[in-house]
Write a protein that holds these residues in place. Structure first.
Motif, PDB file in Angstrom:
ATOM      1  N   GLU A 169       0.822  -1.227  -0.052  1.00  0.00           N
ATOM      2  CA  GLU A 169      -0.124   0.019  -0.102  1.00  0.00           C
ATOM      3  C   GLU A 169       0.794   1.332   0.031  1.00  0.00           C
ATOM      4  N   ILE A 170       1.814   1.188   0.688  1.00  0.00           N
ATOM      5  CA  ILE A 170       2.910   2.408   0.718  1.00  0.00           C
ATOM      6  C   ILE A 170       3.511   2.655  -0.482  1.00  0.00           C
ATOM      7  N   MET A 171       3.814   1.606  -1.345  1.00  0.00           N
ATOM      8  CA  MET A 171       4.463   1.697  -2.884  1.00  0.00           C
ATOM      9  C   MET A 171       3.265   2.364  -3.643  1.00  0.00           C
ATOM     10  N   ALA A 172       2.265   1.988  -3.635  1.00  0.00           N
ATOM     11  CA  ALA A 172       0.992   2.204  -4.384  1.00  0.00           C
ATOM     12  C   ALA A 172       0.796   3.720  -4.018  1.00  0.00           C
ATOM     13  N   SER A 173       1.116   4.160  -2.717  1.00  0.00           N
ATOM     14  CA  SER A 173       0.688   5.653  -2.673  1.00  0.00           C
ATOM     15  C   SER A 173       1.691   6.614  -3.229  1.00  0.00           C
ATOM     16  N   LEU A 174       2.505   6.050  -3.741  1.00  0.00           N
ATOM     17  CA  LEU A 174       3.755   7.068  -4.051  1.00  0.00           C
ATOM     18  C   LEU A 174       3.416   7.239  -5.506  1.00  0.00           C
ATOM     19  N   VAL A 179       1.822  -0.339 -10.142  1.00  0.00           N
ATOM     20  CA  VAL A 179       2.700  -1.166  -9.114  1.00  0.00           C
ATOM     21  C   VAL A 179       2.350  -2.686  -9.367  1.00  0.00           C
ATOM     22  N   GLY A 180       3.498  -3.504  -9.780  1.00  0.00           N
ATOM     23  CA  GLY A 180       3.598  -4.877 -10.245  1.00  0.00           C
ATOM     24  C   GLY A 180       3.839  -5.683  -9.048  1.00  0.00           C
ATOM     25  N   VAL A 181       3.018  -6.896  -9.055  1.00  0.00           N
ATOM     26  CA  VAL A 181       3.113  -7.935  -7.804  1.00  0.00           C
ATOM     27  C   VAL A 181       3.935  -8.979  -8.703  1.00  0.00           C
ATOM     28  N   ILE A 205      -3.023  -2.247  -3.084  1.00  0.00           N
ATOM     29  CA  ILE A 205      -2.741  -1.398  -4.115  1.00  0.00           C
ATOM     30  C   ILE A 205      -3.997  -0.724  -4.686  1.00  0.00           C
ATOM     31  N   SER A 206      -5.256  -1.389  -4.461  1.00  0.00           N
ATOM     32  CA  SER A 206      -6.348  -0.848  -4.863  1.00  0.00           C
ATOM     33  C   SER A 206      -6.753   0.092  -4.221  1.00  0.00           C
ATOM     34  N   VAL A 207      -6.231   0.460  -2.837  1.00  0.00           N
ATOM     35  CA  VAL A 207      -6.753   1.502  -2.157  1.00  0.00           C
ATOM     36  C   VAL A 207      -6.130   2.748  -2.580  1.00  0.00           C
ATOM     37  N   PRO A 211      -4.127   5.109  -5.912  1.00  0.00           N
ATOM     38  CA  PRO A 211      -4.494   5.363  -7.294  1.00  0.00           C
ATOM     39  C   PRO A 211      -3.666   4.380  -8.090  1.00  0.00           C
ATOM     40  N   ALA A 212      -2.367   3.800  -7.740  1.00  0.00           N
ATOM     41  CA  ALA A 212      -1.805   2.989  -8.756  1.00  0.00           C
ATOM     42  C   ALA A 212      -2.630   2.035  -9.299  1.00  0.00           C
ATOM     43  N   THR A 213      -2.196   1.700 -10.697  1.00  0.00           N
ATOM     44  CA  THR A 213      -2.746   0.498 -11.294  1.00  0.00           C
ATOM     45  C   THR A 213      -2.289  -0.879 -10.876  1.00  0.00           C
ATOM     46  N   PRO A 214      -3.044  -1.826 -10.535  1.00  0.00           N
ATOM     47  CA  PRO A 214      -2.362  -3.046 -10.033  1.00  0.00           C
ATOM     48  C   PRO A 214      -2.127  -3.935 -11.231  1.00  0.00           C
ATOM     49  N   LEU A 215      -0.572  -4.488 -11.508  1.00  0.00           N
ATOM     50  CA  LEU A 215      -0.175  -5.304 -12.371  1.00  0.00           C
ATOM     51  C   LEU A 215       0.241  -6.521 -11.571  1.00  0.00           C
ATOM     52  N   ALA A 216       0.690  -7.812 -12.675  1.00  0.00           N
ATOM     53  CA  ALA A 216       1.405  -8.786 -11.727  1.00  0.00           C
ATOM     54  C   ALA A 216       2.103  -9.342 -12.824  1.00  0.00           C
TER      55      ALA A 216
END
Ligand code: MG
Ligand code: MG
Ligand code: MG
Ligand code: MG
Ligand code: MG
Ligand code: MG
Lengths: 252, 252, 252, 252, 252, 252
Positions: free
Chosen positions: C30-35, C40-42, C61-63, C65-70
């Motif tokens: 979540e911290i990474m996704a907040s930057l 952000v890819g898992v 990540i969904s909390v 704005p970053a788009t979740p990838l994997a």
């Protein structure tokens, strides 16, 4: 409703052979519960087990005939209420040193008017049946661990506490507490006398005497002495013991 | 860089006593690894262990001197690459039945140009040291399980596969595969002959013969027969064996 | 319905700065996704992350704005379908070496009639909105990793596969695959030419060129070269880099 | 028996650079412990870490040379005893405000006759060696956090408590507690004077002064001031800092 | 900064429909939070949920519009501070029986000078925004559960405690506490009168009256009575209710 | 030995009402299994459940009378063998499109000589009894999902595969596969005809017809049509349905 087999064995005059879990695996828990133990205790004090792991462990024990018990880490309502909710049918509480502490334990384990356990329908009715709430106060077993010098001094008051079902001696801590090295199967006369004094005081008060032992042979001696529930080593110490023996055979 | 103790023992002409983990507890894993095993294998095939649980188990083994190995559930690049990344120094792959399958296993375990393992810096350099990537192809051990009739038929081709370090016999599956009841310590002549045939064929090809045994005594006989690594029962079966014995003592 | 921000940025002619997760913590995710990452890819291939851990990570990540990838561990329908169900909006697939493999990836990611993804209402509609199923085929992004000599040989056919959205270069594996040491920010001319060849071939086919980089500076150079998505180091390598710098200051 | 490296460094007149973990990943824990930290603390107070996650984290630290420490969430025997059992070699206890509270902390951390820690063989002997029980009272380090106005008022009594090894200042809480905004690297004169007063009072009583810092530069200043252990930012803040810098480079 | 929607609804004169989670799944948590609840509470008292599971659950709720609340297992600073750090915007504390207990709850939830909550940057700023620390004391909601005879006796003092935002009635425990069977939707006059007395006393003191109900219909009646937040059954009881109905249809 | 209740019901001419689990909670699993379902399936394909979570779920189901089944994510030996080892008594395999795929499924589920399932003593004997290995081939149920156009084309060959016990229709995927919108309770004539064609072809071949339904009412119609096992919605959709209804009541 299902019954608490430990109480039944005691009521029938029998003795309880208790297993012990220090690892967080619900798989090894189910295996232990499938063996010829009457009950299996989840050790939340010295075991490497947390509450969230205790739930599947208690469920795993429930697949098999053994009665699920637990040792909570402290005389703390959080642990008492959560572990009862998760389906333990008896709680072994460490370091109960005074009658007040024993009363706190008992009260936290009983629904009003006998205590202040908070009411909810969780695993009790699921595992035991719809009458769980009605019978819980008479079903779950309160064990107070006697394992310090203070507890020894207060043993008569402790066993007089209304609703305390059993005492459970921790020989290592008790030995340490009265000035001897911690020994799971103590041989010091002072320790042995303290153990027998606790046992007898409990019996005289109608409280069931129980003890942690170093294994089957020690347990057999304790049963002969009059203990009614003996814990005979935990999952990981059993594993270690057998592994050591097999390694020695392989390397011979 | 740290070395792979299993390879060292083999290079020195010694035999390897291997422990086995079927439970997901990193605590019992560390205890097993602290005993006199040369290596400890995480059983991701028949053990109740998933990848996320294998990581802390492999870390726990790494605290102690035993070499971390793993049995993967299948000849599948997902498992091969992830478990190597997590720090296993050898992979035991079930049901390798043909030379092509053995080649796939070896290729998935080796960085180019010797295979197609994908490169990344994960636990290898952390546990083994900064030269891990350079030496990984020569460090991690590829074990092909021989446990079916087809594998038996193809054993000469399988052990000829470049880069295959060892074969590992699964006696129960092999017995079942050739028409006998599954026995961990087989006594049927046909099974025993098959086992010896596999062992000898491996040795002749310079491939190290290894076997799953029923315990220390069986392992001793296998070492005498010429096997160089024997697995001697897993955490939960050791626990069960010792528990059964202690219960019997307590109930005597 | 929410949109896939990566596609939007690309459609607007912009570049995507992608973060990367190798640790299983949903908190650091979540911290990474907040930057200020666009996505952000898992990393389920080389990260120490399993499927059950990917779910809370994707939720975390969904909390933000970053788009979740994997990145999935392999071109395997189990992982493709489960990770899409868990809410990833793009899948980066390692070691896509042929057009047939690229087609398999694309097909497994698309509902019929464009593929064979199995239909169910899981996190897609929950996170993206009720139209998810209708739009999923156009929303989720298929990235094929180009990182072997075979892929290099087949790059023209791979990028011609209908429905493949992007290629993603893994410089370390690619370098290793064509005979050079694995370097995250390669300097060998042959490797650099291979990378540019892949990039150009993709662009010519209307496929978006993406790359794994060694950090922000490397990413900047790659953006200038024409790459449209750059991954700039993962959670744990960022942590390690900053920790090393702070330790040096403290010990100065 | 293995030794507590923090005590050794102190005994040798050196200073300790301590890392800090707020994420539950045993993987990032092992990476942190592999860096040039003398010790690494598991933050069970403000970190997103629970007891069951602390076990594999402590095991992961044990793979590497750094000494495992932990901050417990409160002066609570459950946490004190469980985290020591899990192998922490020092406990940092928040909000110790009175001598009585410091005594409770120390007593809960020591086996009788010096305290009331309950005896069991868990990770202590596994990690430290068979003499763990005998030496534990002299090995594990008791740190009392000084971070409130009340603690400031009682500092002389607190540092006089027999068996308290160290105090550990939390600058943010301390600043807040005496009426200033919470600052990790405070600049208000009143806060700085309070910190120096605590440090000096501790030193005069033979108690080791330690402090939570905002990073390597702050730590260096604190070492120069006479602090003997400085924590220099946690895993996730290090990650955040480096990520922010790399993003800026990529977007330049 | 994001706001606490529960406070906003109350400020606008509205009522809050609250969901409840007793299962540890972050997936069902996100689904619940995606429905038309104003807030969703994580039940750490009677739910089968531990702290480490609460983190991803609170993150999952944060993906959706509902406000994340939690019921802590006891009036215990460990739980209060950790669950607030994890991002709960309100804490429902069981069995608050006296003004002193209510004060302890409030103090543990507030940063100085209004309490003794320990300061750290965890999920608060991540989820709520950079001003979290500044506004937290006015943002997070303190709910005291009124559910015993003692609490009933002390209700006037309890609701006078500075900083207590709301009371939350647990009808089952309250019924049991005053001598009636535990009923989620009580009909005994004495229980109903006690509930109304508590509600009115709270309202008169400017404290928001809230209640646990047996479902939507019960909630509607409670809203009409003047309650401002009603919890309407938890995830697993909803599941059970619907499953029972569907099974009946299938078996008809 | 315990028996597989699903087979017993079928042998007695009855129909099976099957529950379905998409959440990873072993608590909600035990509740579902305690209701009047004949069997409960763990959905490892579209459920947010991984293997390590399936173990406690299967144990939790085993506490109650319902028979434990599972849907595996793909026709993959890793999942087939691990989930059977964990105690599932039937496996539902998605997207079985050809006779060869059906044969692979059956073979992977059977011990030699009827297949290539690898032998080990895991939860089978623990849950079912010591004869598990002997009877497993006749006990565990192989369900092939029919849900694509290809499967429809090959249905006669698929149901002729020796050892295939049942087919299981996935209406949504089947509808999508033949060109219609995915509907859990399809009304398009072409879809309904396809479903009936599959059902009849299975029955004619002595294979049990089963189906995923949209709820109890749909299931009732399917039973009347001749289906012998109907799955009636999963844990989280039941929860969602009931929650939506209760919210509406509360907000009325
Ligand atoms: Mg209550
Ligand atoms: Mg790669
Ligand atoms: Mg389907
Ligand atoms: Mg003790
Ligand atoms: Mg603090
Ligand atoms: Mg085998």
């Amino acid at each position: 409703m299902r019954t608490n087999r430990v109480r039944e064995i005691w009521n029938a005059g029998g003795n309880v052979v208790n297993g012990w879990l220090a690892s967080s695996s619900s798989y090894s828990a189910e295996i232990m519960a499938s063996l010829d133990f009457d009950s299996v205790g989840v050790d939340l004090q010295h075991g490497m087990i947390d509450f969230d792991q205790a739930l599947p462990i208690l469920q795993a024990i429930s697949v098999q005939p053994a009665t699920p018990l637990a040792r909570i880490p402290w005389n703390d309502p959080v642990w008492i209420m959560k572990v009862l909710d998760a389906g333990a049918l008896g709680l072994i509480c460490p370091m109960v040193n005074t009658a007040a502490e024993a009363e706190h334990l008992v009260q936290a384990m009983r629904y009003p008017p006998h205590g202040f356990r908070s009411f909810a329908s969780v695993r009790g009715p699921l595992y035991m049946g719809p009458d769980y709430a009605k019978n819980a106060n008479d079903t779950v077993i309160a064990f107070a661990m006697i394992e310090t010098r203070t507890a020894l001094d207060n043993i008569a008051e402790i066993v007089s506490v209304e609703g305390l079902d059993a005492i459970y001696i921790g020989p290592s801590d008790l030995a340490l507490g009265i000035g001897h090295p911690p020994a799971p199967d103590p041989t010091e006369r002072e320790v042995l006398e303290a153990i027998e004094h606790v046992r007898r005081t409990a019996v005289d008060a109608g409280v069931v005497p129980c003890i942690h032992t170093a294994g089957g042979d020690h347990a057999k001696r304790c049963f002969e002495q009059g203990f009614r529930l003996c814990t005979i080593a935990n999952d990981v110490s059993l594993m270690r013991k057998a592994a050591t023996a097999e390694i020695a055979l392989a390397r011979k």
